[in-house]
Write a protein that holds these residues in place. Structure first.
Motif, PDB file in Angstrom:
ATOM      1  N   VAL A  35       0.831  -1.203   0.000  1.00 27.69           N
ATOM      2  CA  VAL A  35       0.000   0.000   0.000  1.00 27.69           C
ATOM      3  C   VAL A  35       0.874   1.265   0.000  1.00 27.69           C
ATOM      4  N   PHE A  36       0.481   2.225  -0.857  1.00 21.37           N
ATOM      5  CA  PHE A  36       1.148   3.536  -0.908  1.00 21.37           C
ATOM      6  C   PHE A  36       0.482   4.462   0.117  1.00 21.37           C
ATOM      7  N   ASP A  37       1.255   5.383   0.690  1.00 22.01           N
ATOM      8  CA  ASP A  37       0.649   6.403   1.556  1.00 22.01           C
ATOM      9  C   ASP A  37      -0.164   7.382   0.716  1.00 22.01           C
ATOM     10  N   SER A  38       0.380   7.735  -0.447  1.00 21.14           N
ATOM     11  CA  SER A  38      -0.301   8.614  -1.403  1.00 21.14           C
ATOM     12  C   SER A  38       0.315   8.278  -2.766  1.00 21.14           C
ATOM     13  N   PRO A  39      -0.265   8.763  -3.893  1.00 25.39           N
ATOM     14  CA  PRO A  39       0.223   8.327  -5.213  1.00 25.39           C
ATOM     15  C   PRO A  39       1.729   8.464  -5.404  1.00 25.39           C
ATOM     16  N   GLY A  43       5.757   3.098   0.287  1.00 28.07           N
ATOM     17  CA  GLY A  43       6.510   2.770   1.494  1.00 28.07           C
ATOM     18  C   GLY A  43       7.851   2.159   1.097  1.00 28.07           C
ATOM     19  N   ARG A  44       8.465   1.407   1.981  1.00 28.58           N
ATOM     20  CA  ARG A  44       9.763   0.791   1.690  1.00 28.58           C
ATOM     21  C   ARG A  44       9.636  -0.159   0.493  1.00 28.58           C
ATOM     22  N   TYR A  45       8.480  -0.819   0.375  1.00 25.87           N
ATOM     23  CA  TYR A  45       8.261  -1.746  -0.739  1.00 25.87           C
ATOM     24  C   TYR A  45       7.031  -1.307  -1.526  1.00 25.87           C
ATOM     25  N   ASP A  46       7.047  -1.524  -2.849  1.00 25.49           N
ATOM     26  CA  ASP A  46       5.838  -1.252  -3.626  1.00 25.49           C
ATOM     27  C   ASP A  46       5.378  -2.467  -4.419  1.00 25.49           C
ATOM     28  N   TYR A  47       6.313  -3.143  -5.077  1.00 25.67           N
ATOM     29  CA  TYR A  47       5.937  -4.279  -5.928  1.00 25.67           C
ATOM     30  C   TYR A  47       7.012  -5.343  -5.756  1.00 25.67           C
ATOM     31  N   SER A  48       6.610  -6.604  -5.625  1.00 30.92           N
ATOM     32  CA  SER A  48       7.525  -7.647  -5.163  1.00 30.92           C
ATOM     33  C   SER A  48       8.663  -8.002  -6.122  1.00 30.92           C
ATOM     34  N   ARG A  49       8.458  -7.757  -7.423  1.00 24.31           N
ATOM     35  CA  ARG A  49       9.594  -8.005  -8.336  1.00 24.31           C
ATOM     36  C   ARG A  49      10.751  -7.063  -7.999  1.00 24.31           C
ATOM     37  N   ALA A  50      10.379  -5.815  -7.655  1.00 24.87           N
ATOM     38  CA  ALA A  50      11.401  -4.800  -7.366  1.00 24.87           C
ATOM     39  C   ALA A  50      11.997  -4.956  -5.972  1.00 24.87           C
ATOM     40  N   GLY A  51      11.186  -5.366  -5.020  1.00 28.67           N
ATOM     41  CA  GLY A  51      11.689  -5.480  -3.655  1.00 28.67           C
ATOM     42  C   GLY A  51      10.731  -6.276  -2.803  1.00 28.67           C
ATOM     43  N   ASN A  52      11.266  -7.103  -1.910  1.00 29.60           N
ATOM     44  CA  ASN A  52      10.417  -7.960  -1.085  1.00 29.60           C
ATOM     45  C   ASN A  52      11.142  -8.210   0.246  1.00 29.60           C
ATOM     46  N   PRO A  53      10.445  -8.073   1.369  1.00 29.95           N
ATOM     47  CA  PRO A  53      11.129  -8.188   2.666  1.00 29.95           C
ATOM     48  C   PRO A  53      11.751  -9.564   2.917  1.00 29.95           C
ATOM     49  N   THR A  54      11.117 -10.614   2.435  1.00 31.36           N
ATOM     50  CA  THR A  54      11.674 -11.957   2.656  1.00 31.36           C
ATOM     51  C   THR A  54      12.941 -12.128   1.824  1.00 31.36           C
ATOM     52  N   ARG A  55      12.880 -11.667   0.569  1.00 36.38           N
ATOM     53  CA  ARG A  55      14.067 -11.758  -0.299  1.00 36.38           C
ATOM     54  C   ARG A  55      15.209 -10.911   0.272  1.00 36.38           C
ATOM     55  N   ASP A  56      14.858  -9.779   0.858  1.00 35.86           N
ATOM     56  CA  ASP A  56      15.893  -8.909   1.429  1.00 35.86           C
ATOM     57  C   ASP A  56      16.610  -9.588   2.597  1.00 35.86           C
ATOM     58  N   LEU A  57      15.902 -10.394   3.375  1.00 40.85           N
ATOM     59  CA  LEU A  57      16.574 -11.099   4.473  1.00 40.85           C
ATOM     60  C   LEU A  57      17.595 -12.086   3.928  1.00 40.85           C
ATOM     61  N   LEU A  58      17.197 -12.813   2.878  1.00 39.34           N
ATOM     62  CA  LEU A  58      18.145 -13.753   2.265  1.00 39.34           C
ATOM     63  C   LEU A  58      19.357 -12.995   1.725  1.00 39.34           C
ATOM     64  N   ALA A  59      19.093 -11.861   1.082  1.00 42.15           N
ATOM     65  CA  ALA A  59      20.191 -11.058   0.516  1.00 42.15           C
ATOM     66  C   ALA A  59      21.150 -10.617   1.617  1.00 42.15           C
ATOM     67  N   GLU A  60      20.583 -10.204   2.743  1.00 36.03           N
ATOM     68  CA  GLU A  60      21.403  -9.729   3.862  1.00 36.03           C
ATOM     69  C   GLU A  60      22.317 -10.857   4.369  1.00 36.03           C
ATOM     70  N   ALA A  61      21.744 -12.055   4.520  1.00 37.55           N
ATOM     71  CA  ALA A  61      22.527 -13.185   5.037  1.00 37.55           C
ATOM     72  C   ALA A  61      23.641 -13.564   4.062  1.00 37.55           C
ATOM     73  N   LEU A  62      23.333 -13.558   2.760  1.00 37.77           N
ATOM     74  CA  LEU A  62      24.325 -13.979   1.774  1.00 37.77           C
ATOM     75  C   LEU A  62      25.439 -12.943   1.609  1.00 37.77           C
ATOM     76  N   ALA A  63      25.070 -11.663   1.654  1.00 38.35           N
ATOM     77  CA  ALA A  63      26.098 -10.611   1.567  1.00 38.35           C
ATOM     78  C   ALA A  63      27.024 -10.717   2.774  1.00 38.35           C
ATOM     79  N   GLU A  64      26.442 -10.976   3.935  1.00 32.97           N
ATOM     80  CA  GLU A  64      27.246 -11.131   5.165  1.00 32.97           C
ATOM     81  C   GLU A  64      28.240 -12.282   5.016  1.00 32.97           C
ATOM     82  N   LEU A  65      27.749 -13.424   4.534  1.00 40.39           N
ATOM     83  CA  LEU A  65      28.618 -14.606   4.452  1.00 40.39           C
ATOM     84  C   LEU A  65      29.743 -14.432   3.442  1.00 40.39           C
ATOM     85  N   GLU A  66      29.455 -13.770   2.312  1.00 35.33           N
ATOM     86  CA  GLU A  66      30.504 -13.588   1.294  1.00 35.33           C
ATOM     87  C   GLU A  66      31.355 -12.357   1.547  1.00 35.33           C
ATOM     88  N   GLY A  67      30.937 -11.514   2.486  1.00 35.86           N
ATOM     89  CA  GLY A  67      31.697 -10.286   2.727  1.00 35.86           C
ATOM     90  C   GLY A  67      31.495  -9.270   1.612  1.00 35.86           C
TER      91      GLY A  67
END
Ligand code: PLP
Length: 396
Positions: A35-39, A43-67
């Motif tokens: 949901v958008f606050d206004s047109p 918010g932090r996410y708008d459409y799941s292809r572009a960004g998704n909170p679950t995918r971001d957690l995986l990204a965070e863990a993998l970036a951490e492990l590879e440095g």
């Protein structure tokens, strides 16, 4: 308190952060839209292809492990190769890739070459003269170490120095080691990719990939392009992959026990023409692997002296090792690269890479090391003696 180690930080990514219900394991966010606050104010996410909170957690863990600065989880390992090429190779650019790379990578680069998108040069990267010649005008050097299926080892530091000297970027396919056994970004690589289908997920139930950049700017461009090309991974795949990742360290330790037992069983057996495992002191890349890896991995390739007929006998009634493509799962697998994983390569390219018709590749799983060793010993006895079938080698 002392600072937490890399593994502890990565395996705990997102745990205990749920603010809705205080769930320990963060929920999967399957919603495609937000949901958008206004047109003009998403918010932090708008459409799941572009960004998704679950995918971001995986990204965070993998970036951490590879440095790395940024990780971009994508739909498959080959999507990671596609993203890599599209991000860093200009139209008409040159990609240098080792001649014994994964067959699907070879097929993709060959396709790009045939349709004029780029020019791929497949070389033996351990042949210093051939590698130096191939580097002229290159934009990208892509190495896989250990290589698939012959487990050849490439010196990442030296490769990066040579590639950087001509202005090329270096990407390492780190699928076979996982970030727990090798961290290419620390050895000078610019980018790392994985087929997360393999060790990172580890349960043979998700196809996925990731591309990780050492530098933030490049990482941001990758994330932008992954969305623009439509390559990003699904939320559910990311959820399962993060779930699998949380046990990676324990799995890698257990894989090692089984692998050592299997190698011992195969060593010196008369059916074996060559045994490829970097942990063997006789392996040409052993010293280098001991320096740049923190373990030798659980892939073992066996060249059977009896060629294809011996392969058929080896496989006949083989229990526990499923005849299937892929690797790095909890279950043991066997494959015949010439007709399976590397069938996409031309016969000439396979011959140049040294992939014979007698080669079998084992991915050693988490079953008991004793059972695995006994099974391989019996399979090798069968491969050696046509028609001989040991009583304990019962079909699955
Ligand atoms: N890189 C390596 C080393 C692989 O073994 C594979 C698949 O087997 C890939 C890349 C491609 O990954 P995916 O099958 O997830 O597309």
């Amino acid at each position: 308190m002392a600072e937490l180690g890399r593994w502890t930080r990565a395996m705990g990514t997102g745990l205990g952060t749920d603010t809705s219900w205080r769930a320990v394991v963060p929920p999967v966010h399957l919603s495609t839209n937000y949901v958008f606050d206004s047109p003009d104010s998403p918010g932090r996410y708008d459409y799941s292809r572009a960004g998704n909170p679950t995918r971001d957690l995986l990204a965070e863990a993998l970036a951490e492990l590879e440095g790395g600065a940024t990780a971009v989880p994508v739909a498959t390992g080959l999507a990671a190769v596609t993203l890599l090429v599209e991000a860093v190779v200009p139209v008409g650019g040159v990609v240098v890739c080792q001649h014994d790379c994964y067959g699907g990578t070879w097929r993709l680069l060959d396709h790009y070459t045939r349709n004029g998108r780029l020019s791929a040069r497949f070389v033996d990267v351990n042949d210093a003269d051939a590698f130096t010649d191939a580097l002229e005008g290159a934009s990208l050097v892509l190495v896989e170490t250990p290589s698939n299926p012959l487990l050849r080892i490439t010196d990442i530091r030296a490769t990066a120095a040579a590639a950087h000297a001509v202005g090329a970027l270096v990407a390492v396919d780190n699928t076979f080691c996982s970030p727990l056994l090798q961290r290419p970004l620390e050895l000078g690589a610019d980018l790392v990719l994985h087929s997360t289908t393999k060790f990172i997920n580890g349960h043979s139930d998700v196809v996925g990939g990731v591309l990780i950049a050492r530098e933030e700017d490049r990482g941001e461009r990758l994330a932008w392009l992954a969305n623009a090309l439509g390559l990003t991974s699904s939320a559910f795949d990311a959820y399962l992959t993060l779930r699998g990742l949380r046990t990676l360290d324990a799995r890698i330790r257990m894989h090692a026990l089984g692998t050592e037992a299997v190698v011992e069983a195969a060593l010196g057996h008369p059916a074996v023409a060559a045994l490829h495992w970097p942990g063997l002191p006789t392996h040409p890349g052993h010293d280098l692997a001991a320096r740049q890896q923190s373990g030798f991995g659980s892939l073992v390739s066996i060249d059977l002296s009896g060629g294809r007929p011996a392969v058929d006998r080896f496989l006949d009634g083989l229990p526990v090792f499923h005849l299937a493509e892929s690797l790095g799962g909890v279950e043991s697998l066997v494959c015949h690269p010439a007709t399976m994983t590397h069938a996409g390569m031309s016969p000439e390219a396979r011959a140049t890479a040294g992939i014979t018709d007698g080669l079998v590749r084992l991915s050693v799983g988490l079953e008991s090391a004793e059972d695995l060793a006994a099974i391989i010993r019996e399979a090798l006895d069968r491969a050696e003696a046509p028609g001989r079938r040991l009583p304990s080698a019962s079909p699955q």
